[in-house]
Write a protein that holds these residues in place. Structure first.
Motif, PDB file in Angstrom:
ATOM      1  N   MET A   1      40.926  58.740 -44.128  1.00 44.01           N
ATOM      2  CA  MET A   1      40.510  56.755 -44.373  1.00 44.01           C
ATOM      3  C   MET A   1      38.740  56.919 -44.909  1.00 44.01           C
ATOM      4  O   MET A   1      38.550  55.817 -45.783  1.00 44.01           O
ATOM      5  N   ILE A   2      37.861  57.256 -44.630  1.00 42.59           N
ATOM      6  CA  ILE A   2      36.712  57.532 -44.704  1.00 42.59           C
ATOM      7  C   ILE A   2      36.496  58.090 -46.067  1.00 42.59           C
ATOM      8  O   ILE A   2      36.010  57.301 -47.357  1.00 42.59           O
ATOM      9  N   GLU A   3      37.419  58.885 -46.364  1.00 45.87           N
ATOM     10  CA  GLU A   3      36.826  59.575 -48.585  1.00 45.87           C
ATOM     11  C   GLU A   3      37.490  58.534 -48.974  1.00 45.87           C
ATOM     12  O   GLU A   3      36.536  58.284 -50.019  1.00 45.87           O
ATOM     13  N   THR A   4      38.523  57.969 -48.730  1.00 45.10           N
ATOM     14  CA  THR A   4      38.714  57.249 -49.777  1.00 45.10           C
ATOM     15  C   THR A   4      38.197  55.411 -49.799  1.00 45.10           C
ATOM     16  O   THR A   4      38.037  55.094 -50.949  1.00 45.10           O
ATOM     17  N   LEU A   5      37.225  55.337 -48.876  1.00 44.60           N
ATOM     18  CA  LEU A   5      36.111  54.461 -48.276  1.00 44.60           C
ATOM     19  C   LEU A   5      35.156  54.651 -49.497  1.00 44.60           C
ATOM     20  O   LEU A   5      35.088  53.839 -50.413  1.00 44.60           O
ATOM     21  N   ALA A   6      34.928  55.932 -49.028  1.00 42.90           N
ATOM     22  CA  ALA A   6      33.939  56.503 -50.279  1.00 42.90           C
ATOM     23  C   ALA A   6      34.382  56.361 -51.656  1.00 42.90           C
ATOM     24  O   ALA A   6      33.983  56.210 -52.507  1.00 42.90           O
ATOM     25  N   ALA A   7      35.627  56.943 -51.459  1.00 43.63           N
ATOM     26  CA  ALA A   7      36.147  56.636 -53.568  1.00 43.63           C
ATOM     27  C   ALA A   7      35.929  55.253 -54.189  1.00 43.63           C
ATOM     28  O   ALA A   7      35.440  55.164 -54.678  1.00 43.63           O
ATOM     29  N   VAL A   8      36.208  54.051 -52.745  1.00 42.12           N
ATOM     30  CA  VAL A   8      36.299  52.812 -53.139  1.00 42.12           C
ATOM     31  C   VAL A   8      35.252  52.210 -53.230  1.00 42.12           C
ATOM     32  O   VAL A   8      34.631  51.368 -54.066  1.00 42.12           O
ATOM     33  N   ILE A   9      34.294  52.744 -52.704  1.00 48.72           N
ATOM     34  CA  ILE A   9      32.971  52.290 -53.046  1.00 48.72           C
ATOM     35  C   ILE A   9      32.328  53.220 -54.534  1.00 48.72           C
ATOM     36  O   ILE A   9      31.163  52.251 -55.486  1.00 48.72           O
ATOM     37  N   GLY A  10      32.711  54.082 -54.784  1.00 49.33           N
ATOM     38  CA  GLY A  10      32.180  54.873 -55.892  1.00 49.33           C
ATOM     39  C   GLY A  10      32.780  53.957 -57.178  1.00 49.33           C
ATOM     40  O   GLY A  10      32.589  53.673 -58.106  1.00 49.33           O
ATOM     41  N   ALA A  11      34.382  53.803 -57.195  1.00 53.86           N
ATOM     42  CA  ALA A  11      35.136  52.770 -58.640  1.00 53.86           C
ATOM     43  C   ALA A  11      33.727  51.202 -58.302  1.00 53.86           C
ATOM     44  O   ALA A  11      34.200  51.089 -59.168  1.00 53.86           O
ATOM     45  N   LEU A  12      34.121  50.687 -57.529  1.00 57.01           N
ATOM     46  CA  LEU A  12      32.782  49.578 -56.801  1.00 57.01           C
ATOM     47  C   LEU A  12      31.846  49.990 -58.003  1.00 57.01           C
ATOM     48  O   LEU A  12      31.449  48.529 -58.273  1.00 57.01           O
ATOM     49  N   GLY A  13      30.866  50.797 -57.610  1.00 56.66           N
ATOM     50  CA  GLY A  13      29.915  51.066 -58.464  1.00 56.66           C
ATOM     51  C   GLY A  13      30.040  50.984 -60.018  1.00 56.66           C
ATOM     52  O   GLY A  13      29.665  50.743 -60.692  1.00 56.66           O
ATOM     53  N   VAL A  14      30.915  52.287 -60.471  1.00 56.43           N
ATOM     54  CA  VAL A  14      31.801  52.026 -61.912  1.00 56.43           C
ATOM     55  C   VAL A  14      31.496  50.547 -62.092  1.00 56.43           C
ATOM     56  O   VAL A  14      30.908  50.025 -63.594  1.00 56.43           O
ATOM     57  N   PHE A  15      32.343  49.987 -61.744  1.00 60.53           N
ATOM     58  CA  PHE A  15      32.380  48.053 -61.738  1.00 60.53           C
ATOM     59  C   PHE A  15      31.575  47.846 -61.820  1.00 60.53           C
ATOM     60  O   PHE A  15      31.198  46.322 -62.775  1.00 60.53           O
ATOM     61  N   SER A  16      30.512  47.612 -60.667  1.00 62.68           N
ATOM     62  CA  SER A  16      29.859  46.288 -60.688  1.00 62.68           C
ATOM     63  C   SER A  16      28.490  47.093 -62.065  1.00 62.68           C
ATOM     64  O   SER A  16      27.791  45.810 -62.290  1.00 62.68           O
ATOM     65  N   ALA A  17      28.327  48.109 -61.770  1.00 57.71           N
ATOM     66  CA  ALA A  17      27.265  48.856 -62.917  1.00 57.71           C
ATOM     67  C   ALA A  17      27.868  47.895 -64.636  1.00 57.71           C
ATOM     68  O   ALA A  17      26.950  47.427 -64.974  1.00 57.71           O
ATOM     69  N   GLY A  18      29.298  48.235 -64.443  1.00 55.14           N
ATOM     70  CA  GLY A  18      29.307  47.739 -65.854  1.00 55.14           C
ATOM     71  C   GLY A  18      29.510  46.582 -65.940  1.00 55.14           C
ATOM     72  O   GLY A  18      28.895  46.004 -67.446  1.00 55.14           O
ATOM     73  N   VAL A  19      29.787  45.250 -65.089  1.00 58.05           N
ATOM     74  CA  VAL A  19      28.896  43.938 -64.884  1.00 58.05           C
ATOM     75  C   VAL A  19      28.039  43.850 -65.234  1.00 58.05           C
ATOM     76  O   VAL A  19      27.287  42.829 -65.998  1.00 58.05           O
ATOM     77  N   THR A  20      27.097  44.177 -63.975  1.00 62.11           N
ATOM     78  CA  THR A  20      25.466  44.587 -64.557  1.00 62.11           C
ATOM     79  C   THR A  20      25.196  44.625 -66.327  1.00 62.11           C
ATOM     80  O   THR A  20      23.896  43.458 -66.543  1.00 62.11           O
ATOM     81  N   LEU A  21      25.671  45.360 -66.359  1.00 61.23           N
ATOM     82  CA  LEU A  21      25.010  45.564 -68.179  1.00 61.23           C
ATOM     83  C   LEU A  21      25.708  44.959 -68.363  1.00 61.23           C
ATOM     84  O   LEU A  21      24.610  44.027 -69.721  1.00 61.23           O
ATOM     85  N   LEU A  22      27.239  43.689 -68.333  1.00 58.44           N
ATOM     86  CA  LEU A  22      26.981  42.549 -69.566  1.00 58.44           C
ATOM     87  C   LEU A  22      26.421  41.589 -68.844  1.00 58.44           C
ATOM     88  O   LEU A  22      26.487  40.646 -70.073  1.00 58.44           O
ATOM     89  N   ALA A  23      26.113  41.839 -67.804  1.00 57.48           N
ATOM     90  CA  ALA A  23      25.421  40.499 -67.709  1.00 57.48           C
ATOM     91  C   ALA A  23      23.646  40.917 -68.156  1.00 57.48           C
ATOM     92  O   ALA A  23      23.263  39.445 -68.494  1.00 57.48           O
ATOM     93  N   THR A  24      23.254  41.364 -67.749  1.00 61.36           N
ATOM     94  CA  THR A  24      21.764  41.610 -68.263  1.00 61.36           C
ATOM     95  C   THR A  24      21.621  42.539 -69.629  1.00 61.36           C
ATOM     96  O   THR A  24      20.713  42.274 -70.030  1.00 61.36           O
ATOM     97  N   ARG A  25      22.011  42.884 -69.899  1.00 59.82           N
ATOM     98  CA  ARG A  25      22.161  43.823 -71.366  1.00 59.82           C
ATOM     99  C   ARG A  25      21.109  44.365 -70.934  1.00 59.82           C
ATOM    100  O   ARG A  25      20.290  45.712 -72.254  1.00 59.82           O
ATOM    101  N   SER A  26      20.878  45.179 -69.366  1.00 56.17           N
ATOM    102  CA  SER A  26      19.676  46.759 -69.484  1.00 56.17           C
ATOM    103  C   SER A  26      20.209  47.444 -68.818  1.00 56.17           C
ATOM    104  O   SER A  26      21.120  47.230 -67.084  1.00 56.17           O
ATOM    105  N   VAL A  27      20.237  48.437 -69.682  1.00 54.32           N
ATOM    106  CA  VAL A  27      20.579  49.810 -69.332  1.00 54.32           C
ATOM    107  C   VAL A  27      20.360  50.466 -67.863  1.00 54.32           C
ATOM    108  O   VAL A  27      20.598  50.672 -67.367  1.00 54.32           O
ATOM    109  N   PRO A  28      18.802  50.256 -67.771  1.00 55.71           N
ATOM    110  CA  PRO A  28      17.901  50.538 -66.230  1.00 55.71           C
ATOM    111  C   PRO A  28      18.934  49.888 -64.957  1.00 55.71           C
ATOM    112  O   PRO A  28      18.686  50.506 -64.184  1.00 55.71           O
ATOM    113  N   THR A  29      18.240  48.848 -65.238  1.00 56.83           N
ATOM    114  CA  THR A  29      19.370  47.938 -64.196  1.00 56.83           C
ATOM    115  C   THR A  29      20.555  48.497 -63.601  1.00 56.83           C
ATOM    116  O   THR A  29      21.393  48.796 -62.419  1.00 56.83           O
TER     117      THR A  29
END
Length: 96
Positions: A1-29
């Protein structure tokens, strides 16, 4: 169960980074958001399996995060300082 949670957090990280890049146009952010969530996923995984290899994984992620973030910020500062210096200023300095 915790391994699944960790994978979900990782996937959300990729998604959030994509949204952040589109919103801010800042690669470091965007990279900062991704790496922060990957650290969170590593810590969740470490809480489930307290082993030396899990701890080493978190340490590697944190080290990579620090190096990438520092490198990206340094590159951004360099670009900003290079583009903000006026072109005519070099001519004035040489005529003194």
């Amino acid at each position: 169960m915790i391994e699944t949670l960790a994978a979900v957090i990782g996937a959300l990280g990729v998604f959030s980074a994509g949204v952040t890049l589109l919103a801010t146009r800042s690669v470091p952010t965007a990279v900062g958001v991704l790496l922060d969530l990957l650290v969170a996923a590593g810590l969740v995984r470490l809480a489930a399996v307290a082993s030396w290899s899990a701890l080493a994984g978190v340490v590697v992620i944190v080290a990579v995060r620090q190096m990438l973030r520092a490198g990206l910020l340094a590159a951004e500062r360099w670009r900003t300082s290079a583009s903000s210096s006026p072109a005519g200023q070099a001519g004035r300095a040489s005529s003194r």
